[in-house]
Scaffold this active site. Structure first.
Site, PDB file in Angstrom:
ATOM      1  N   THR A   1      29.270  66.827  33.248  1.00  0.00           N
ATOM      2  CA  THR A   1      30.028  66.766  34.368  1.00  0.00           C
ATOM      3  C   THR A   1      31.244  67.449  34.314  1.00  0.00           C
ATOM      4  O   THR A   1      31.711  68.060  33.383  1.00  0.00           O
ATOM      5  CB  THR A   1      30.514  64.988  34.499  1.00  0.00           C
TER       6      THR A   1
ATOM      7  N   HIS B   1      19.783  68.280  30.007  1.00  0.00           N
ATOM      8  CA  HIS B   1      20.528  68.698  31.285  1.00  0.00           C
ATOM      9  C   HIS B   1      20.397  67.757  32.403  1.00  0.00           C
ATOM     10  O   HIS B   1      19.484  67.702  33.274  1.00  0.00           O
ATOM     11  CB  HIS B   1      19.498  69.771  31.768  1.00  0.00           C
TER      12      HIS B   1
ATOM     13  N   LYS C   1      37.405  66.570  37.489  1.00  0.00           N
ATOM     14  CA  LYS C   1      37.858  67.127  38.930  1.00  0.00           C
ATOM     15  C   LYS C   1      39.390  66.562  39.058  1.00  0.00           C
ATOM     16  O   LYS C   1      39.506  65.533  38.556  1.00  0.00           O
ATOM     17  CB  LYS C   1      36.880  66.558  39.968  1.00  0.00           C
TER      18      LYS C   1
ATOM     19  N   ASP D   1      17.654  67.769  35.547  1.00  0.00           N
ATOM     20  CA  ASP D   1      18.728  68.377  36.307  1.00  0.00           C
ATOM     21  C   ASP D   1      19.556  67.343  37.137  1.00  0.00           C
ATOM     22  O   ASP D   1      20.663  67.058  36.904  1.00  0.00           O
ATOM     23  CB  ASP D   1      18.132  69.375  37.159  1.00  0.00           C
TER      24      ASP D   1
ATOM     25  N   GLY E   1      27.435  75.399  38.957  1.00  0.00           N
ATOM     26  CA  GLY E   1      27.988  75.321  40.252  1.00  0.00           C
ATOM     27  C   GLY E   1      26.973  76.536  41.051  1.00  0.00           C
ATOM     28  O   GLY E   1      26.015  76.990  40.331  1.00  0.00           O
TER      29      GLY E   1
ATOM     30  N   GLU F   1      19.504  81.176  38.191  1.00  0.00           N
ATOM     31  CA  GLU F   1      18.870  80.557  39.021  1.00  0.00           C
ATOM     32  C   GLU F   1      18.800  81.566  40.402  1.00  0.00           C
ATOM     33  O   GLU F   1      18.231  80.823  41.331  1.00  0.00           O
ATOM     34  CB  GLU F   1      20.157  79.502  39.407  1.00  0.00           C
TER      35      GLU F   1
ATOM     36  N   HIS G   1      23.251  66.348  35.455  1.00  0.00           N
ATOM     37  CA  HIS G   1      24.464  66.229  36.016  1.00  0.00           C
ATOM     38  C   HIS G   1      24.732  65.129  36.409  1.00  0.00           C
ATOM     39  O   HIS G   1      23.979  64.355  37.063  1.00  0.00           O
ATOM     40  CB  HIS G   1      24.616  67.429  37.130  1.00  0.00           C
TER      41      HIS G   1
ATOM     42  N   ASN H   1      26.920  63.464  38.656  1.00  0.00           N
ATOM     43  CA  ASN H   1      26.940  63.438  40.080  1.00  0.00           C
ATOM     44  C   ASN H   1      25.585  63.656  40.786  1.00  0.00           C
ATOM     45  O   ASN H   1      25.341  63.454  42.092  1.00  0.00           O
ATOM     46  CB  ASN H   1      28.152  64.116  40.799  1.00  0.00           C
TER      47      ASN H   1
ATOM     48  N   ASP I   1      32.790  74.601  36.762  1.00  0.00           N
ATOM     49  CA  ASP I   1      32.169  74.935  38.141  1.00  0.00           C
ATOM     50  C   ASP I   1      32.649  76.321  38.448  1.00  0.00           C
ATOM     51  O   ASP I   1      33.740  76.949  38.341  1.00  0.00           O
ATOM     52  CB  ASP I   1      32.785  73.994  39.280  1.00  0.00           C
TER      53      ASP I   1
END
Ligand code: 6MZ
Length: 361
Positions: free
Chosen positions: A97, A13, A100, A301, A196, A226, A15, A17, A166
């Site tokens: 990721t 896990h 985009k 994370d 997201g 979350e 991400h 960015n 997202d």
């Protein structure tokens, strides 16, 4: 800490960015500052800040995306993130990721992902196995030069990709991501993540895309619980994803459901504490799930955003919950059972762990 650093580890896990080095982010911010796109001093303060609420974390991601979302930078950060994980003996990385689109610079979701794959190809500090096939369609076996088991000093890392949807996206945009994941399977894309800001979006918006992904054989992991949202947590568990991330705001009913389903949980200790999703580390649900022998995997994370590493996460778990060398090693090794890659990769990883077990004193 030294033995945790040298122990082989599996990261499931992370991400992209969220895993960027501070030094890279500052360099990118400085450049954009010089161009007058941002005010560097404002941004520097935000990047270096340590404690952030969950809400502030998502504001930070919007800023990070301004700094990173061009093809060249996406390639650069991918290379660096992989090399950073490999440097602390992560032997298998599932990197996620969000593809985009940015029309103003000619970026499509596909070209974004191609830039990510370029980054994998650019990895040079370590050996990398990232896809069953090369860009030209040939098997990549010939690019695996060294092996961690054969006494060479060069490290080797297996990398596979998950595409994130997202929660701000529409059903159509989510579906586009799933279709892209299917097209890019030959480049090591194995599944879909839903992530997201958890207070944004509705489960029903993403469900059609997730169902389609499953029908097509992609594997699915969901950010689940979350924030307190009983209805959504239950819908997610009823969907039976292959894994869930976080699992913070569960109540008795949801714990029961999770435990009987045996869905592995991606545990992100520092992330949960930093964002105040869990008020104190000693009451983290890791302890209860570990005692119940529920499938678990420790993860970072966002190692950049939360200034952590996978070794630090293992250290935090060991020191907080009183776990010794052997228990931590077993925890790392069992994660091999929850990876999305095929049995061949699993066997290779088991070989790596078996060899490392012999060196454990
Ligand atoms: C939910 C998170 C997250 O996809 O641009 N992301 N989503 N909870 C979290 N816990 C704190 N951390 C990261 O990486 C950054 C994106 O990953 C998701 C968010 O959508 C964030 O914008 P990529 O590479």
């Amino acid at each position: 800490m030294e033995w945790l650093l040298s122990m082989p580890k599996v990261e499931l896990h992370a991400h992209l960015n969220g895993s960027i080095r501070d030094s890279t982010l500052l360099e990118l911010a400085r450049l954009l500052g010089e161009k007058g796109v941002i005010v560097f001093s404002d941004v520097e303060h935000v990047i270096m800040k340590n404690d952030r609420s969950l809400h502030e974390v998502f504001k930070l991601f919007d800023l990070i995306h301004i700094l990173t979302t061009d093809h060249k930078t996406v390639t650069r950060i991918t290379k660096e993130v992989v090399e950073d994980f490999a440097s602390e003996n992560v032997v298998y990385l599932e990197l996620r990721t969000t593809p985009k689109r940015n029309d103003s610079i000619g970026m499509s979701k596909r070209s974004y992902m191609e830039a990510v794959v370029e980054g994998l190809r650019a990895v040079s500090a370590v050996d990398i196995d990232f896809a069953p096939h090369n860009m030209d369609g040939n098997p990549v076996n010939d690019m695996i030069t060294d092996d961690i088991c054969n006494g060479t000093t060069r490290k080797k890392i297996y990398v596979r990709l998950l595409l994130s949807i997202d929660r701000r996206e529409t059903t159509e945009a989510a579906m586009e991501t799933v279709k892209l994941a299917l097209e890019m399977r030959e480049f090591g894309v194995l599944g879909i993540d839903l992530s997201g800001n958890p207070i944004v979006g509705e489960w029903s918006t993403f469900l059609p895309a997730l169902e389609f992904a499953r029908e097509q054989g992609l594997q699915i992991t969901l950010h689940c619980g979350e924030v307190p949202n009983k209805k959504e947590i239950n819908s997610m568990l009823d969907f039976l994803p292959q894994r869930v991330g976080h699992a913070c705001f569960f109540q008795e009913e949801e714990w029961k459901k999770l435990k009987s389903s045996k869905i592995p949980v991606e545990i992100c200790l520092t992330s949960n504490i930093r964002t105040d999703t869990i008020s104190s580390i000693d009451i983290h649900h890791f302890a209860n799930l570990y005692a119940a022998k529920h499938p678990l995997v420790l993860c970072t994370d966002d190692s950049g955003v939360f200034s952590t590493t996978l070794s630090k996460e293992y250290h935090l778990a060991a020191s907080t919950f009183g776990l010794g060398k052997w228990e931590m090693f077993q925890l790392a090794k069992t994660a091999v059972g929850f990876i999305f890659a095929d049995d061949g990769v699993k066997q290779d990883l088991e070989g790596i762990f078996n060899l490392a077990a012999k060196k454990l004193d």
